[in-house]
Design an enzyme around this catalytic site. Structure first.
Site, short mmCIF file in Angstrom:
data_model
loop_
_atom_site.label_atom_id
_atom_site.label_comp_id
_atom_site.label_asym_id
_atom_site.label_seq_id
_atom_site.Cartn_x
_atom_site.Cartn_y
_atom_site.Cartn_z
CB SER A 115 1.14 12.14 -4.17
OG SER A 115 0.84 11.71 -2.86
CG ASP A 340 0.84 3.60 -2.13
OD1 ASP A 340 0.07 4.04 -1.26
OD2 ASP A 340 1.15 4.25 -3.16
CG HIS A 343 -0.45 7.27 -3.65
ND1 HIS A 343 0.60 7.01 -2.80
CD2 HIS A 343 -0.51 8.61 -3.79
CE1 HIS A 343 1.18 8.15 -2.45
NE2 HIS A 343 0.52 9.14 -3.02
#
Length: 364
Positions: A115, A340, A343
Site C-alpha cells: 500500500s 495511521d 501511510h
C-alpha cells in the site's frame, strides 16, 4: 597580394586557436559541473519550508483515496503541506507533469508492492492530472490487485500491481505457504518500460494480519522465521529474477526504498516515550534521524550491490524518517480508532518521492 594572403592566414589560424581554447574551457567547465552533480547525493538533505508548495490541491484530484486525503478528513493544520525536499549541495528539478507525460508517451510505468506503492501511485497520478487537468483519463481497478491509469492523448500508462512480498504465497488457509525462493508473477512485470518496486510494510505483521501460515525456502519449511532474515532472502530472490529476466537496455528498474513508520516517538524525541505520530505538525529538522538507519533499508542496499545489473535505489528512507508530521494519523481511514502512522497524506511526502523519481528517470 601575398602579404595580404599571409596576414589573412595568420588571422584565420588565430581564430581557430581561440575557438579551440573556448571549447576546451567549456568542456572543462561542463566536466566540473558534471562532477559536482554526480558527487551530490540527492537523498541526503533536509526539509525546507516553501510557500510554493503543495504541488497540487488534494481537492482537485477526484480519484484520491479517502485514507490519504487528510485535508478532506478534517486535518486542521497546513504546514505539513509546505515542505520541500532540499538535497545538501545541489538542486533537483521541480516536478514538471507535462514534461513527464511527454517523455512517457507510448510507455508503461508500473509500481509493484504494497500500500506504500499505492500511496506513491496515487501521488503520481494526482501530479499528472494536475499538470493536464483537461486531458481525458481512464482508471480501472481489478480484483486481482492491478490498477491502471491511462492518458489516451499521451498513450501513457501508470500502473500499480499490489504485491506486498514480491515472492509467492501459495495455497489457502490454514496452509498458505510463503515461498521465499519463488516468483511466479513476473510475467506482468515484463510488460512495463519502467518498474518501481517496494516491499517491507507487511513483513512484520503477525496474528490475523499475517497472510501466510508457514515459510518455505530451499528444502526447509518452518512456521515462522526472523522477519528481517526472511526479507533478505526474498529480496535476493527478487534481485536474481530481475537479473535473469529484465533487459536493462529496454526497461528501467528502481527499488522505492523502505518507507518508515512513526509509531514510537522515542525514535525521534529526546524525551523518549512510546507516543506516535498523533499531533505531530513539524518535521525533524536537519539531516539526521536520531534512531539511525532503518535495518530493512540496509538489507536492500546490500542486496542491490550484488546484482549483475543493479536496480536504481530511490532511497526515500532518511527523508521520510524526518517527516513524522506527514502521516494521516487520526485523519486517515481508521480515524481515532486506528491512527495511521505508516501511510502518508496526499498531497505530501510521496510527491517528493515522485520528484526524485522524475529526476532519476529524466535528469540523471
Amino acid at each position: 597580394m601575398m602579404r595580404g594572403a599571409a596576414s589573412s592566414g595568420v588571422v584565420a589560424v588565430m581564430l581557430m586557436m581561440l575557438v579551440a581554447l573556448n571549447q576546451l574551457e567549456s568542456a572543462t567547465a561542463n566536466d566540473s559541473l558534471s562532477s559536482n552533480k554526480s558527487s551530490c547525493n540527492i537523498y541526503r538533505g533536509s526539509w525546507v519550508y516553501d510557500n510554493a508548495y503543495p504541488l497540487y490541491d488534494s481537492n482537485s484530484c477526484p480519484f484520491i483515496e479517502r485514507q490519504f486525503n487528510c485535508k478532506s478528513n478534517g486535518r486542521p493544520d497546513r504546514d505539513y503541506l509546505k515542505y520541500r525536499w532540499q538535497p545538501s549541495g545541489c538542486n533537483i528539478p521541480r516536478f514538471n507533469g507535462l514534461d513527464f507525460l511527454e517523455r512517457l508517451k507510448g510507455k508503461k510505468l508500473m509500481f509493484v508492492g504494497d500500500s506504500l506503492s499505492l500511496n506513491q501511485w496515487q501521488s503520481l497520478t494526482c501530479l499528472l492530472h494536475n499538470a493536464s487537468p483537461k486531458a481525458k483519463f481512464t482508471m480501472t481497478r481489478s480484483p486481482s490487485g492491478l490498477s491502471i491509469f491511462f492518458f489516451p492523448a499521451y498513450n501513457a500508462t501508470i500502473m500499480f500491481s499490489r504485491n506486498a512480498f514480491l515472492v509467492d504465497i501459495a495455497g489457502a488457509p490454514p496452509k498458505r505457504m510463503m515461498k521465499l525462493d519463488s516468483i511466479s508473477t513476473g510475467s506482468l512485470w515484463k510488460t512495463a518500460d519502467v518498474l518501481v518496486f517496494n516491499s517491507w510494510h507487511w513483513w512484520l505483521h503477525t496474528g490475523r494480519k499475517q497472510p501466510w501460515d508457514a515459510v518455505e525456502y530451499g528444502n526447509v519449511t518452518v512456521l515462522d522465521i526472523d522477519r528481517l532474515v526472511a526479507y533478505e532472502k526474498a529480496i535476493r530472490t527478487w534481485a536474481m529474477w530481475i537479473d535473469r529476466n529484465i533487459d536493462h537496455s529496454k526497461t528501467k528498474v528502481f527499488f522505492q526504498g523502505v518507507s518508515p513508520d512513526h509509531a514510537q516517538s522515542k525514535d525521534w524525541s529526546k524525551q523518549g516515550g512510546n507516543g506516535s505520530c498523533i499531533g505531530e505538525t513539524k518535521p525533524v529538522m536537519g539531516s539526521n534521524y536520531p534512531a539511525g538507519p532503518h535495518p530493512a533499508e540496509v538489507v536492500v542496499e546490500k542486496v542491490i550491490k550484488t546484482m549483475k545489473n543493479p536496480a536504481r535505489l530511490i532511497d526515500v528512507t532518511l527523508m521520510s524518517q524526518l517527516r513524522k508530521d506527514g502521516h494521516p494519523s487520526v485523519y486517515g481511514f481508521g480515524g481515532h480508532t486506528t491512527p495511521d502512522c505508516s501511510h502518508w497524506c496526499l498531497a505530501g511526502v510521496p510527491d517528493s518521492w515522485n520528484q526524485l523519481l522524475y529526476s532519476e528517470l529524466f535528469h540523471s
